[in-house]
Design a protein around this motif. Structure first.
Motif, PDB file in Angstrom:
ATOM      1  N   SER A  20       0.833  -1.207   0.000  1.00  0.00           N
ATOM      2  CA  SER A  20       0.000   0.000   0.000  1.00  0.00           C
ATOM      3  C   SER A  20       0.866   1.255   0.000  1.00  0.00           C
ATOM      4  N   THR A  41      -4.583  -4.192   4.650  1.00  0.00           N
ATOM      5  CA  THR A  41      -5.422  -4.049   3.459  1.00  0.00           C
ATOM      6  C   THR A  41      -6.410  -5.204   3.367  1.00  0.00           C
ATOM      7  N   ASP A  60      -3.482  -2.828  -5.597  1.00  0.00           N
ATOM      8  CA  ASP A  60      -2.999  -3.190  -4.259  1.00  0.00           C
ATOM      9  C   ASP A  60      -3.787  -4.422  -3.813  1.00  0.00           C
TER      10      ASP A  60
END
Ligand SMILES: Nc1nc2c(ncn2[C@@H]2O[C@H](COP(=O)(O)OP(=O)(O)OP(=O)(O)O)[C@@H](O)[C@H]2O)c(=O)[nH]1
Ligand SMILES: [Mg+2]
Length: 292
Positions: A20, A41, A60
């Protein structure tokens, strides 16, 4: 038109590898949440980066890890989907780590070509870097390129993009070149609030929290954001609120500042806290929250 290149790059690596952070660094904007804690995440996020006449769409992904929780299974699925759809995989390997996670990745025998990024290179000496590069030498027939990076060094960005654009196919742009992400602003706001939860609350609470933006009121000078954080247990709700509301207040201030920086607007945030018993394990709730 024919010179345009455009492609999807899946950013993969174990929890905490710096995925990220890399997206934010590439954009010079903070759209993805970053945390010292692993497994920050949850959903796929993306960053659209223009370089010369190439449009990169970096995806991502949640760090790969296996667990019984339904939510974690969703996170693994998200990663697999991103890898399957990509033109190139960027495998992130922290320069301070062993090559074990890379070997595990190779054992999956994926068909999509990949590049290796040695992340967090500011944490090692030049000599250690050379040693690390030579450790990768035996694997060089597997990867397209191996590039050391650090988010502390801005200058490395154009070198990285120059290298990567060789692997992006000729294709008209997928998105308006002005766009920095296809995510809705609301999702980005929710991620900033989630990052604040990771910052101020420890143990299992961040992993049990879900942030939903209930309403955004856009004014000329002031934007009002109303959000709800849902946790799994009643006592987690108390922890999140804190004594006299002290913790939720800090979360509000931290996320307000980050969103103001991103939007260049004055922001007002009101956060409510709710609990839904064991939502990370409950299929119905996960469907309702858009995970399944
Ligand atoms: N020193 C240094 N720290 C970095 C660098 N890149 C990332 N970090 C730190 O590493 C930690 C993890 O970064 P993230 O970007 O959240 O990692 P991630 O791979 O997205 O992690 P998950 O979402 O949990 O899979 C954060 O504390 C970052 O500040 C770097 O180049 N140098
Ligand atoms: Mg992450």
């Amino acid at each position: 038109m024919s010179e345009q290149r455009a492609g999807f790059v899946a950013v993969i690596g174990k929890p905490n590898a710096g995925k990220s952070s890399l997206l934010n660094w590439l954009l010079d904007e903070k759209i993805a949440m970053v945390s010292k804690k692993a497994n920050a995440t949850r959903k796929r996020a993306n960053a659209i980066v223009m370089h010369d006449s190439t449009q990169f769409i970096f995806i991502d992904t949640p760090g790969i890890h296996e667990s019984e929780k339904l939510l974690n299974k969703f996170m693994l699925e998200e990663t697999l989907k991103a890898m399957g759809d990509a033109d190139l995989i960027l495998f992130l390997s922290p320069a301070t780590d062993s090559l074990q996670s890379y070997r595990d990745f190779l054992s999956k025998e994926l068909k999509t070509p990949h590049a290796v990024l040695l992340t967090k290179c500011d944490k090692i000496t030049n000599r250690q870097l050379l040693e690390k590069l030579s450790e990768f030498e035996p694997y060089k027939s597997n990867f397209k390129t191996l590039i050391p990076v650090s988010i502390k060094h801005k200058s490395a960005k154009s070198y990285l993009l120059n290298e990567l654009q060789k692997f992006i196919p000729q294709h008209p742009y997928f998105y308006d070149p002005e766009l920095i992400s296809t995510q809705m602003m609301r999702e980005i706001y929710a991620e900033h609030i989630r990052e604040a939860v990771f910052e101020f609350v420890s143990d299992e609470v961040p992993y049990s929290s879900h942030v939903l933006i209930d309403k955004v009121e856009e004014g000329e000078k002031l934007e009002k954001i109303y959000a709800t954080i849902t946790v799994e247990k009643e006592n987690q709700k108390n922890i999140l609120i804190g004594q006299g509301g002290s913790v939720i207040k800090k979360i509000g201030i931290y996320s307000r500042k980050a969103i103001e920086k991103l939007t260049n607007k004055k922001i007002f945030i009101k956060i409510s806290v709710d609990y839904s018993k064991n939502w990370t394990k409950n299929e119905k709730t996960l469907i309702k929250l858009g995970f399944l």
